[in-house]
Scaffold this motif. Sequence first.
Motif, PDB file in Angstrom:
ATOM      1  N   GLU A  19       3.385 129.560   4.053  1.00  4.67           N
ATOM      2  CA  GLU A  19       2.845 130.730   5.002  1.00  4.67           C
ATOM      3  C   GLU A  19       3.797 131.135   5.828  1.00  4.67           C
ATOM      4  O   GLU A  19       4.050 132.500   5.841  1.00  4.67           O
ATOM      5  N   LEU A  20       4.540 130.357   6.584  1.00  2.00           N
ATOM      6  CA  LEU A  20       5.702 130.729   7.311  1.00  2.00           C
ATOM      7  C   LEU A  20       6.859 131.549   6.354  1.00  2.00           C
ATOM      8  O   LEU A  20       7.404 132.396   7.131  1.00  2.00           O
ATOM      9  N   VAL A  21       7.092 130.961   5.479  1.00  2.89           N
ATOM     10  CA  VAL A  21       8.182 131.591   4.498  1.00  2.89           C
ATOM     11  C   VAL A  21       7.691 132.780   4.080  1.00  2.89           C
ATOM     12  O   VAL A  21       8.530 133.904   4.167  1.00  2.89           O
ATOM     13  N   SER A  22       6.626 133.084   3.867  1.00  2.00           N
ATOM     14  CA  SER A  22       5.933 134.435   3.479  1.00  2.00           C
ATOM     15  C   SER A  22       6.182 135.441   4.603  1.00  2.00           C
ATOM     16  O   SER A  22       6.424 136.773   4.430  1.00  2.00           O
ATOM     17  N   SER A  23       5.919 134.903   5.793  1.00  4.08           N
ATOM     18  CA  SER A  23       5.664 135.941   6.983  1.00  4.08           C
ATOM     19  C   SER A  23       7.247 136.304   7.235  1.00  4.08           C
ATOM     20  O   SER A  23       7.415 137.512   7.385  1.00  4.08           O
ATOM     21  N   ILE A  24       8.052 135.358   7.240  1.00  2.00           N
ATOM     22  CA  ILE A  24       9.546 135.822   7.630  1.00  2.00           C
ATOM     23  C   ILE A  24      10.141 136.728   6.348  1.00  2.00           C
ATOM     24  O   ILE A  24      10.794 137.579   6.863  1.00  2.00           O
TER      25      ILE A  24
END
Length: 302
Positions: free
Chosen positions: A73-78
Amino acid sequence: MARKVFGDSLKNAMGKTLPSDEDLDVRRTSPTVARAQASVLEEDKHATRLIDPTAIRLSAVMDRIDPSDGLDELVSSIREHGQKVPVLVRRTQDGALEIVYGRRRLFACRQLGQKVRATIMEMTDEEALIAQGVENNARQDPSFIERALFVAGIIRELGKTDETRKNAQTIAHRALQVDESLVSRMNRIATGIPMELIQAVGPAHGVGRRVWEKLLKLCEEDVARAREVSGEIPRNIPGPDRLKAAVTLLTTQNTHPSERVKIGRKGNRITIDVDADLVPRVEEAVRKLVTELLNRDQDGPE
């Protein structure tokens, strides 16, 4: 808001009112905790820079059992919005760059193959650990065992001698803002349970100290068996259930198998009470048996 929360938490960790900029300049020779406070408060004064994430090494004390857990999820957000919050990095005595906090952002940037936005500061080992503990308490919800492992890591790194152990316990107390009497108990739990068993259970969010203390007592009674149990815990159940399974496996190792599965009947209702570690296998067996019985009835008598 996050910065304000972090500042308030840091103020509580230091146990005093946050000083003004002028006060910071005057108190450069204050104790370690005061220097940690001054360093973190000056963070916003430093311009961030983009750094190759592979050039930043991890610190010796981790605050998560698996920092990569739930990283997608963090990877997608960044990837979509960019890195909004910089990580904090310090330069060690040997000149290397070491992460203070923001490990998941660092891992996400590594995975994306892009540079990480970071603030570089001069910090001692003690200052870095206090900042790491306070920031993590403000930004995430670490589980009890992760906090205990962080305490154990601080004591391991900073309390190598009898003289430095007391100071290490104080650093842990102020970093996590827990009662000093709890620091020793957390360290005993984190060091007394085999690491392979802790990793098999995982963070077990929502489970407090008492269950982990129960597991510690069982591990102390049979250390060899405690290590074996780590390979017997089902991985397809939630962390709290894995913890219960570990306790059950160590508690019932000498229990007769028939006592681990109890079947009751009331009218046309059948109940099955199963030890936590047996739930997946019993459920699969029951479903398979019911399917076979229903198919047999459909086929009719031969």
